[in-house]
Motif scaffolding. Structure first.
Motif: not given
Length: 401
Positions: A111-124
């Motif tokens: 769940v944490a990894l998925d959230a981090s991936w979503e945040q990374d895509m948003a940041d980019r």
């Protein structure tokens, strides 16, 4: 102390009715809420996102023993609503999308990894459609690992990547796996696990280039007549004509806003969702007239300034490319072309082929279609069957049998 499903469900149903949802839709939510209530009651009675994820993964019908797309839709959209409320304290009814992005992992690490991936895509600053595609395949892999008893990335290896891709062949044609891999690889790179990235290469998935058929003049005329006739709504007619004549991507049609249309200049100017490049394309008189019919006479009153809105409450912009596909497919069926698998990808190919047949240079076609590189346009050369036939060499006399 957290809230129970009954408490959350009451707020959901009240919000749906206030927003003007049809009673049939509200009834379907009620049915799903009852199922979730029983599921959570057996596990402590208090709703949590982890329990919601576990519930959403119950996509097999106990009655038939088979996967149920309707169950997946109902379960995921309710869980998405409840999770939004738990995290933000409010329900966001405007962002509900069909399928809810697929099953979600339940373990704490994933769940944490998925959230981090979503945040990374948003940041980019990735386009919403790209983020949705990348996120969906990443979550599918994490759920696959959980089904194998793995709840942390440390327990994953290259073999799990190959096994995951192989499992997809039950639902995907092998010719389509290239797109799956293209969406999957960025996530694996994000994890920093080079062994997982290398495993994708071992799968040997290659891109195939099909020679796609295009609409002939008679079929094109049937579509145009349907789009301007009474059997097709002004919205659906305008949308289909826009895709047919401009070759715009589905994500750009979804994101199109009223201010993007220059009514006097008969053009539409956008910043492309995929490439982030500006693009201005002309609008044929027929398209402009049908757009005006929709905006002036049919488009519901709404604070949402997207051009194309849902035809039932809530009156917000269309959700995604699937909404565009359904509109175009229905319009083609009305035009008597049910056998054509129509969508914006098909219509982009069609528009490119028409330009190519008219001897328009590739750089110009690239500009019209909004390609970041002319190399992306060269694939459309395969569409000009007549010119391909001109390249065929005769068989030497001595080589004939």
């Amino acid at each position: 102390m957290g809230a129970t499903v009954e408490e959350l469900g009451a707020v959901v149903l009240d919000g749906l009715r206030t927003a003007g949802y049809q009673e049939s839709t509200v009834g379907q939510y009620e049915k799903t809420i009852r199922a979730l209530t029983g599921f959570v009651a057996a596990r402590g009675g208090v709703y949590t996102p982890a329990l919601g994820a576990a519930f959403a993964r119950l996509t097999v019908s106990p009655r038939t023993g088979r996967f149920s797309a309707q169950r997946r839709l109902d379960y995921n959209r309710l869980v998405a609503l409840l999770d939004t409320y738990v995290l933000t304290g409010r329900f966001d009814l405007a962002t509900r999308k069909r399928g809810g992005g697929g099953p979600r992992p339940a373990s704490e690490q994933f769940v944490a990894l998925d959230a981090s991936w979503e945040q990374d895509m948003a940041d980019r600053g990735l386009a919403p459609a790209t983020r949705a595609a990348y996120g969906r395949i990443a979550r599918a892999y994490l759920v696959f690992l959980e089904d194998q008893g793995v709840t942390g990335l440390d327990g994953a290896d290259g073999a799990s990547v190959l096994a995951f891709l192989e499992s997809l062949t039950e639902r995907w044609a092998r010719s389509s796996l290239f797109w799956v891999v293209s969406n999957f690889r960025p996530f694996l790179k994000f994890t920093g696990r080079t062994d997982l990235v290398d495993a994708v290469g071992l799968a040997g998935v290659r891109r195939s280039h099909r020679i796609l058929a295009v609409l002939d003049d008679a079929d094109t005329q049937h579509v145009v007549q349907a789009c301007t006739g009474p059997a097709v709504s002004a919205r659906d007619g305008a949308l289909t004509l826009l895709a047919l004549t401009t070759g715009l991507r589905a994500c750009d049609i979804v994101a199109l806003r009223l201010s993007d249309i220059d009514w006097r200049g008969a053009t539409v100017g956008i910043v492309q969702q995929k490439t982030k490049n500006p693009l201005t394309v002309p609008l044929a008189a027929l398209v402009l007239a049908r757009l005006a019919d929709y905006v002036l006479d049919e488009r519901p009153a709404s604070g949402d300034d997207h051009v194309f809105l849902r035809s039932v409450a809530p009156y917000t912009g269309l959700a995604d490319h699937a909404s565009i596909y359904r509109v175009i497919a229905q319009t083609f069926r009305t035009a008597g072309l049910a056998q054509v698998k129509a969508g914006t990808s098909f219509l982009r190919h069609n528009a490119a082929s028409k330009l190519l047949a008219a001897s328009v240079p590739l750089p110009t076609i690239s500009a019209v279609l909004g390609h970041a590189s002319q190399e992306s346009t060269s694939t459309y050369l395969s569409l000009d069957a007549d010119r391909l036939l001109e390249c065929v060499l005769p068989v030497p006399v001595g080589g004939r049998s």
